[in-house]
Design an enzyme around this catalytic site. Structure first.
Site, PDB file in Angstrom:
ATOM      1  NE  ARG A   1      -2.476  -1.650   3.315  1.00  0.00           N
ATOM      2  CZ  ARG A   1      -2.601  -2.999   3.520  1.00  0.00           C
ATOM      3  NH1 ARG A   1      -3.035  -3.918   2.732  1.00  0.00           N
ATOM      4  NH2 ARG A   1      -1.908  -3.281   4.745  1.00  0.00           N
TER       5      ARG A   1
ATOM      6  CD  GLU B   1       0.726 -12.247  17.196  1.00  0.00           C
ATOM      7  OE1 GLU B   1      -0.003 -11.711  15.904  1.00  0.00           O
ATOM      8  OE2 GLU B   1       0.054 -12.568  18.141  1.00  0.00           O
TER       9      GLU B   1
END
Ligand code: AMP
Length: 183
Positions: free
Chosen positions: A67, A104
């Site tokens: 993006r 994560e």
């Protein structure tokens, strides 16, 4: 230094959609496709970025996959400077420099072409993405800019998640500007 006005903030903020539990439970995904297909909001955003950065004498805008490409490429064209994509591993065809960062669970990797900034001496680079969360991606991208010979003068995000410490960590490396802070 140009800051976002209250009216501009309201228009941009209202155009971004929250998607609950995407891509997994507990995450509120900030969907900027509704900003992009809202001509008024997109234009207010791009005009603000242009007004802020036109005094920076930038040589390049480096956008983070994917993006960051949308805002970065449009801004580079408005500013009359070059655009450099910082891509996920394995997408760039020429020799690259790469940087791993922790997710994560597991690791990811971003890359830049080794000669991406070589057209200019002491190139001044603006790093841009739609959002900073943990800061892992932006931190790796800022390292790549430096390794490729650029000076990262600022890192810019449409949205900054302030409940994570990504922005404060990145501030140790470069100036950080997030238009809208999400608490
Ligand atoms: P991070 O490396 O944790 O700062 O994550 C930043 C990258 O992940 C950016 O490229 C964002 O586009 C994407 N991202 C992370 N969290 C979100 C979210 N809540 N909504 C939309 N995009 C996100």
């Amino acid at each position: 230094m140009i800051q976002l006005s209250k009216t501009e903030r309201t228009i941009i903020e209202a155009s971004i959609r929250d998607i609950q539990d995407f891509p997994k439970k507990g995450i509120v995904f900030k969907d900027i496709t509704t900003l992009l297909n809202n001509p008024e909001a997109y234009s207010v955003l791009m005009n603000h970025l242009y007004q802020r950065y036109k005094e920076y004498n930038l040589d390049f805008v480096a956008g983070i996959d994917a993006r960051g490409f949308i805002f970065g490429a449009a801004l580079a064209q408005m500013l009359g400077c070059g655009f450099v994509p910082i891509r996920k591993k394995g997408k760039l065809p020429h020799t690259t420099i790469s940087e791993k960062y922790a997710l994560e669970y597991g690791v990811d990797e971003v890359e830049v072409h080794i000669d991406a900034f070589s057209a200019k001496e002491n190139p001044k680079v603006l790093l841009i993405d739609d959002l900073i969360a943990t800061g892992g991606t932006a931190n790796a991208a800022a390292n790549l800019v430096k390794q490729a010979g650029g000076e990262c003068v600022e890192a810019c995000f449409i949205l900054g998640l302030t409940f994570l410490d990504g922005m404060s960590k990145l501030q140790e490396k470069t100036n950080v500007y997030s238009l809208i802070e999400v608490e």
